[in-house]
Design a protein around this motif. Structure first.
Motif, PDB file in Angstrom:
ATOM      1  N   PHE A 116       8.031  12.548  29.349  1.00  0.00           N
ATOM      2  CA  PHE A 116       7.141  13.795  29.172  1.00  0.00           C
ATOM      3  C   PHE A 116       5.956  13.710  29.708  1.00  0.00           C
ATOM      4  CE2 PHE A 116      10.366  13.418  25.720  1.00  0.00           C
ATOM      5  CZ  PHE A 116      11.048  14.329  25.825  1.00  0.00           C
ATOM      6  N   GLY A 117       5.087  14.939  30.065  1.00  0.00           N
ATOM      7  CA  GLY A 117       3.945  14.761  30.444  1.00  0.00           C
ATOM      8  C   GLY A 117       3.160  15.761  30.004  1.00  0.00           C
ATOM      9  N   ILE A 118       1.934  15.636  30.178  1.00  0.00           N
ATOM     10  CA  ILE A 118       0.643  16.513  29.730  1.00  0.00           C
ATOM     11  C   ILE A 118      -0.680  16.385  30.578  1.00  0.00           C
ATOM     12  CG2 ILE A 118      -0.022  15.221  27.718  1.00  0.00           C
ATOM     13  CD1 ILE A 118      -0.425  17.732  26.148  1.00  0.00           C
ATOM     14  N   GLY A 119      -1.221  17.364  30.926  1.00  0.00           N
ATOM     15  CA  GLY A 119      -2.622  17.260  31.383  1.00  0.00           C
ATOM     16  C   GLY A 119      -2.719  16.991  32.643  1.00  0.00           C
ATOM     17  N   ASP A 120      -3.757  16.296  33.105  1.00  0.00           N
ATOM     18  CA  ASP A 120      -4.243  16.436  34.545  1.00  0.00           C
ATOM     19  C   ASP A 120      -3.317  15.557  35.615  1.00  0.00           C
ATOM     20  OD1 ASP A 120      -6.524  17.738  33.710  1.00  0.00           O
ATOM     21  OD2 ASP A 120      -7.886  16.268  33.879  1.00  0.00           O
ATOM     22  N   CYS A 121      -2.535  14.763  34.706  1.00  0.00           N
ATOM     23  CA  CYS A 121      -1.611  13.767  35.551  1.00  0.00           C
ATOM     24  C   CYS A 121      -0.498  14.481  36.218  1.00  0.00           C
ATOM     25  CB  CYS A 121      -1.365  12.619  35.165  1.00  0.00           C
ATOM     26  SG  CYS A 121      -0.335  12.778  33.624  1.00  0.00           S
ATOM     27  N   THR A 122      -0.193  15.444  35.553  1.00  0.00           N
ATOM     28  CA  THR A 122       1.451  16.292  36.044  1.00  0.00           C
ATOM     29  C   THR A 122       0.926  17.225  37.239  1.00  0.00           C
ATOM     30  OG1 THR A 122       0.543  18.291  34.694  1.00  0.00           O
ATOM     31  CG2 THR A 122       1.865  16.492  33.613  1.00  0.00           C
TER      32      THR A 122
ATOM     33  N   TYR B 112      10.217   1.867  25.005  1.00  0.00           N
ATOM     34  CA  TYR B 112       9.955   2.814  24.166  1.00  0.00           C
ATOM     35  C   TYR B 112      11.266   3.592  24.478  1.00  0.00           C
ATOM     36  CZ  TYR B 112       9.913   4.650  29.239  1.00  0.00           C
ATOM     37  OH  TYR B 112      10.225   4.834  30.457  1.00  0.00           O
ATOM     38  N   LYS B 113      11.514   4.748  23.401  1.00  0.00           N
ATOM     39  CA  LYS B 113      12.683   5.374  23.288  1.00  0.00           C
ATOM     40  C   LYS B 113      12.285   6.978  24.267  1.00  0.00           C
ATOM     41  CE  LYS B 113      16.097   7.627  20.557  1.00  0.00           C
ATOM     42  NZ  LYS B 113      16.767   7.673  19.130  1.00  0.00           N
ATOM     43  N   TYR B 114      10.878   7.122  23.865  1.00  0.00           N
ATOM     44  CA  TYR B 114      10.513   8.618  24.594  1.00  0.00           C
ATOM     45  C   TYR B 114       9.077   7.998  25.102  1.00  0.00           C
ATOM     46  CZ  TYR B 114      14.095  10.515  21.459  1.00  0.00           C
ATOM     47  OH  TYR B 114      15.467  10.936  20.978  1.00  0.00           O
ATOM     48  N   LEU B 115       8.672   8.583  26.158  1.00  0.00           N
ATOM     49  CA  LEU B 115       7.559   8.570  27.018  1.00  0.00           C
ATOM     50  C   LEU B 115       6.509   9.471  27.135  1.00  0.00           C
ATOM     51  CD1 LEU B 115       5.736   6.069  28.141  1.00  0.00           C
ATOM     52  CD2 LEU B 115       6.895   6.702  30.423  1.00  0.00           C
ATOM     53  N   ILE B 116       5.498   9.603  26.617  1.00  0.00           N
ATOM     54  CA  ILE B 116       4.659  10.509  27.038  1.00  0.00           C
ATOM     55  C   ILE B 116       3.583  10.169  28.001  1.00  0.00           C
ATOM     56  CG2 ILE B 116       2.915  12.528  26.232  1.00  0.00           C
ATOM     57  CD1 ILE B 116       4.591  12.336  23.552  1.00  0.00           C
ATOM     58  N   VAL B 117       3.325  10.613  29.203  1.00  0.00           N
ATOM     59  CA  VAL B 117       2.506  10.323  30.276  1.00  0.00           C
ATOM     60  C   VAL B 117       1.535  11.122  30.297  1.00  0.00           C
ATOM     61  CG1 VAL B 117       2.100   9.892  32.832  1.00  0.00           C
ATOM     62  CG2 VAL B 117       4.327   9.488  31.519  1.00  0.00           C
TER      63      VAL B 117
ATOM     64  N   GLY C 299      -2.855  24.387  25.319  1.00  0.00           N
ATOM     65  CA  GLY C 299      -1.597  25.011  25.221  1.00  0.00           C
ATOM     66  C   GLY C 299      -0.386  24.493  25.608  1.00  0.00           C
ATOM     67  N   GLN C 300      -0.645  23.411  26.295  1.00  0.00           N
ATOM     68  CA  GLN C 300       0.686  22.661  26.752  1.00  0.00           C
ATOM     69  C   GLN C 300       0.978  21.705  25.430  1.00  0.00           C
ATOM     70  OE1 GLN C 300      -0.507  19.962  30.154  1.00  0.00           O
ATOM     71  NE2 GLN C 300      -1.348  22.011  31.182  1.00  0.00           N
ATOM     72  N   SER C 301       0.113  21.052  24.854  1.00  0.00           N
ATOM     73  CA  SER C 301       0.378  20.362  23.499  1.00  0.00           C
ATOM     74  C   SER C 301       1.350  20.998  22.340  1.00  0.00           C
ATOM     75  CB  SER C 301      -0.660  19.738  22.885  1.00  0.00           C
ATOM     76  OG  SER C 301      -1.584  20.847  22.081  1.00  0.00           O
ATOM     77  N   ALA C 302       1.224  22.197  22.385  1.00  0.00           N
ATOM     78  CA  ALA C 302       1.929  23.182  21.376  1.00  0.00           C
ATOM     79  C   ALA C 302       3.364  23.074  22.027  1.00  0.00           C
ATOM     80  CB  ALA C 302       1.452  24.456  21.054  1.00  0.00           C
ATOM     81  N   VAL C 303       3.551  23.223  23.131  1.00  0.00           N
ATOM     82  CA  VAL C 303       4.813  23.311  23.855  1.00  0.00           C
ATOM     83  C   VAL C 303       5.523  22.272  23.953  1.00  0.00           C
ATOM     84  CG1 VAL C 303       6.024  23.980  26.183  1.00  0.00           C
ATOM     85  CG2 VAL C 303       4.276  25.380  25.324  1.00  0.00           C
ATOM     86  N   LEU C 304       4.718  21.105  24.222  1.00  0.00           N
ATOM     87  CA  LEU C 304       5.497  19.916  24.404  1.00  0.00           C
ATOM     88  C   LEU C 304       5.833  19.419  22.977  1.00  0.00           C
ATOM     89  CD1 LEU C 304       6.186  17.455  25.970  1.00  0.00           C
ATOM     90  CD2 LEU C 304       3.849  16.846  26.111  1.00  0.00           C
ATOM     91  N   ASP C 305       5.214  19.675  21.926  1.00  0.00           N
ATOM     92  CA  ASP C 305       5.508  19.242  20.656  1.00  0.00           C
ATOM     93  C   ASP C 305       6.968  19.958  20.264  1.00  0.00           C
ATOM     94  OD1 ASP C 305       5.808  18.755  17.890  1.00  0.00           O
ATOM     95  OD2 ASP C 305       3.779  19.351  17.566  1.00  0.00           O
ATOM     96  N   ARG C 306       6.990  21.060  20.685  1.00  0.00           N
ATOM     97  CA  ARG C 306       8.422  21.748  20.252  1.00  0.00           C
ATOM     98  C   ARG C 306       9.444  21.058  21.039  1.00  0.00           C
ATOM     99  NH1 ARG C 306      11.126  25.462  16.806  1.00  0.00           N
ATOM    100  NH2 ARG C 306      12.581  26.799  18.155  1.00  0.00           N
ATOM    101  N   THR C 307       9.234  20.777  22.552  1.00  0.00           N
ATOM    102  CA  THR C 307      10.277  20.238  23.398  1.00  0.00           C
ATOM    103  C   THR C 307      10.587  19.048  22.929  1.00  0.00           C
ATOM    104  OG1 THR C 307       9.361  21.285  25.442  1.00  0.00           O
ATOM    105  CG2 THR C 307      10.388  19.306  26.036  1.00  0.00           C
ATOM    106  N   ILE C 308       9.767  18.220  22.599  1.00  0.00           N
ATOM    107  CA  ILE C 308      10.013  16.668  22.091  1.00  0.00           C
ATOM    108  C   ILE C 308      10.792  17.073  20.745  1.00  0.00           C
ATOM    109  CG2 ILE C 308       9.275  14.549  21.338  1.00  0.00           C
ATOM    110  CD1 ILE C 308       7.044  14.869  23.130  1.00  0.00           C
ATOM    111  N   SER C 309      10.472  18.156  19.759  1.00  0.00           N
ATOM    112  CA  SER C 309      11.261  18.065  18.741  1.00  0.00           C
ATOM    113  C   SER C 309      13.109  18.444  19.165  1.00  0.00           C
ATOM    114  CB  SER C 309      11.004  18.920  17.676  1.00  0.00           C
ATOM    115  OG  SER C 309       9.602  18.770  17.325  1.00  0.00           O
TER     116      SER C 309
ATOM    117  N   LEU D 234       0.832   7.057  27.190  1.00  0.00           N
ATOM    118  CA  LEU D 234       0.130   6.470  28.031  1.00  0.00           C
ATOM    119  C   LEU D 234      -1.267   7.189  28.158  1.00  0.00           C
ATOM    120  CD1 LEU D 234       2.943   5.319  30.749  1.00  0.00           C
ATOM    121  CD2 LEU D 234       2.080   4.251  28.510  1.00  0.00           C
ATOM    122  N   GLY D 235      -2.426   6.861  27.987  1.00  0.00           N
ATOM    123  CA  GLY D 235      -3.486   7.465  28.288  1.00  0.00           C
ATOM    124  C   GLY D 235      -4.081   8.175  26.811  1.00  0.00           C
ATOM    125  N   GLY D 236      -5.386   7.791  26.551  1.00  0.00           N
ATOM    126  CA  GLY D 236      -5.951   8.130  25.560  1.00  0.00           C
ATOM    127  C   GLY D 236      -6.940   9.304  25.742  1.00  0.00           C
TER     128      GLY D 236
END
Length: 445
Positions: free
Chosen positions: A327-333, A133-138, A346-356, A44-46
Motif C-alpha cells: 500500500f502507499g500514502i503521500g508524496d511517493c505515490t 513483511y506480511k503487509y508493506l506500507i510505502v 485524507g489518505q490515512s483514513a481511507v488506507l486504514d479502512r483498505t488494510i482492514s 517505509l518512511g517516518g
C-alpha cells in the motif's frame, strides 16, 4: 522414566512458546549475514504518512507487530517552513525528535531503505539488514533535486538566495529577505511535480508584505516565474490570486523554468518552455528557489513503481495495482492530486479502512476522493484556504467563500494546524475534515 504432570505441563508450555509465530523472528544464519527480522506490517518512511499509519497499525495489529524504517533523527512539520522563511516562525519550532513521534512500542529501524523486493516480501536496509513483511506500507516521500539546476546547491553559500523546501536553506530565505535593499526579488516554480504546490508563491506574497512593512517595497520588483501554464490549478482560487497579483503589482511569468543560478553575478537563467532553447537571464537581489523534485531513488526501476518512478497505487483505495499486500500514502505515490500534509490526512483514513478489509480477505470499500488542501498565505495575517479534489473542483469544509483572504484562516494555518498535525494526524486520530464537512454545510454537501 515417567514425567510428572507438572514437568509435562512445563515442557508443553516451552514447546508452544517455540512454535508460536512471534511478532519479530530473528533467523540467525552463517556466512556473516545479518539476522533477519519479520513484521506483520512494515512501514517505509517516518514522515507524516509513515508515522500516521504506524500509529493506526499499532492499534490494529499491536505495536510489537509493526516497524518503521526511517534514518532521520528529526521529524519536521514542513508546512511551517513557509512562515519560517518569512520570519514568522522558527525552524526549531517546526521539528521534534523522531524518537518522540514513533508510536510507543513500534520498532524504529534507524536506517534508509536500500532495496525493496515485493516478490519475496523483503526489504534490505542501508546497514545490510533484511526484513520480511506480511503487509508493506510505502511512505517514502519524494526527493529534492537542487543539483538539477546548474550552479546549485553551491549557490546557497552566497548571499541573497534561499529555499523554504529544505531545513538547511529555509533560514537563508529569511536572511535574504531581511538583507534586501533594492532590485529584483525572484521566485521560481520548477517543471516537475512538487510538494505543496502553493508554497512557491506563498513566500512571494509574504515577501511583498514584509517589504511594505519595512518601507522597501517601492524599491523592489517582485517576479514570480513558474513553469506552469496557470497561476494555480483550481480556477476559483486562481482567479482570486490573480486579483491579488494585480493589486500588489507582482509580475507573473508563466512557462518559465529555472535552469541555472550564477550566484557570483546574482543572475538566474530561465528557459521559456513554450519556446524550447530560448532563455532569459534575470538579475536578482533576492532569489527563492523551489527545486525540481522526483520519486525516491529506491523506487526507480522497481516493480512497485510506474514508468516515472512513483509508487503505482489504485487512486481510490491506495492499494498497489499488482501487489495486493503493498500500500502507499503521500508524496511517493502517483495519486493525481497535490502532495500535501492535508492529502496525507485524507489518505490515512481511507488506507486504514483498505488494510482492514484486505486483512480480513475482504474488498476495500472506502474511496479516496483526492481531497487536498493548500492554505495560501497571502500576508502575515491572511490566508485563502484552498480545498479541492481529484477533479480540481473546490471541496470546501466551511460554509463560506474560501477564495477570500481571511484572518481567521491565517490563525488556523499558523496555530491550529500544527497542533492538529502533532496531536491528531501523527497519532492516527485525524483523517481529514471529511466527516465534518456535511455538518458544516448542514448535510447539503
Amino acid at each position: 522414566m515417567a514425567v510428572s504432570g507438572l514437568r509435562r505441563q512445563h515442557l508443553l508450555w516451552m514447546w508452544v512458546q517455540r512454535v508460536r509465530e512471534p511478532s519479530v523472528c530473528r533467523f540467525h544464519v552463517t556466512g556473516g549475514q545479518q539476522s533477519k527480522e519479520h513484521y506483520k506490517v512494515l512501514v517505509l518512511g517516518g514522515g507524516s504518512g509513515g508515522i500516521a499509519m504506524s500509529a493506526r497499525m499499532k492499534r490494529k495489529v499491536g505495536a510489537e507487530n509493526v516497524a518503521v524504517v526511517e534514518p532521520s533523527e528529526m521529524h519536521y512539520y514542513q508546512p511551517l517552513w513557509t512562515l519560517v522563511g518569512a520570519g514568522a516562525k522558527s525552524v526549531k519550532g517546526s521539528g521534534r525528535p523522531t524518537a518522540s513521534v514513533v508510536p510507543s512500542g513500534v520498532k524504529w529501524i534507524k536506517s534508509h531503505v536500500q532495496e525493496i523486493n515485493p516478490d519475496k516480501n523483503t526489504v534490505r536496509t542501508g546497514d545490510g539488514k533484511e526484513i520480511s513483511y506480511k503487509y508493506l506500507i510505502v511512505a517514502l516521500g519524494l526527493q529534492l533535486h537542487y543539483e538539477k539546476i546548474k550552479g546549485l546547491p553551491e549557490a546557497f553559500e552566497h548571499p541573497g538566495i534561499g529555499s523554504n523546501y529544505s531545513v538547511q536553506t529555509v533560514n537563508k530565505t529569511w536572511a535574504a529577505l531581511q538583507n534586501f535593499k533594492e532590485g529584483n526579488a525572484v521566485f521560481s516554480f520548477p517543471n516537475t511535480p512538487v510538494k505543496c504546490a502553493g508554497a512557491p508563491q506563498k513566500i512571494m506574497y509574504l515577501s511583498d508584505a514584509y517589504m511594505r512593512k519595512t518601507g522597501k517595497r517601492s524599491k523592489a520588483n517582485i517576479i514570480y516565474n513558474t513553469s506552469l501554464p496557470v497561476l494555480f490549478g483550481v480556477k476559483k482560487y486562481a482567479d482570486a490570486l490573480w486579483e491579488i497579483v494585480k493589486k500588489r503589482d507582482l509580475q507573473v511569468n508563466l512557462r518559465h523554468n529555472l535552469i541555472e543560478v550564477r550566484a557570483d553575478r546574482r543572475e538566474a537563467v530561465f528557459e521559456k518552455l513554450d519556446s524550447p532553447g530560448e532563455t532569459v537571464t534575470v538579475e536578482y537581489e533576492m532569489l527563492h528557489v523551489t527545486p525540481p523534485m522526483g520519486p525516491p531513488e529506491v523506487l526507480k526501476g522497481n516493480p512497485l513503481a510506474d514508468e516515472a518512478g512513483w509508487l503505482d497505487v489504485d487512486k481510490n483505495v491506495l492499494q498497489h495495482k499488482r501487489y495486493p499486500n503493498v500500500f502507499g500514502i503521500g508524496d511517493c505515490t502517483n495519486l493525481p492530486t497535490s502532495k500535501t500534509a492535508a492529502a496525507v490526512a485524507g489518505q490515512s483514513a481511507v488506507l486504514d479502512r483498505t488494510i482492514s478489509k484486505v486483512m480480513k480477505n475482504g474488498q476495500p470499500d472506502k474511496k479516496y476522493d483526492g481531497y487536498t488542501s493548500c492554505p495560501l498565505v497571502t500576508s502575515y495575517n491572511t490566508v485563502i484556504l484552498a480545498e479541492f479534489d481529484y477533479n480540481l473542483e473546490p471541496l470546501e469544509t466551511f460554509p463560506i467563500d474560501q477564495s477570500k483572504e481571511r484572518r481567521i484562516m491565517y490563525h488556523m494555518k499558523a496555530d491550529l494546524m500544527p497542533h492538529l498535525y502533532w496531536h491528531g494526524l501523527l497519532r492516527g486520530l485525524w483523517g481529514g475534515p471529511g466527516p465534518y464537512r456535511k455538518l458544516m454545510h448542514l448535510g447539503m454537501k
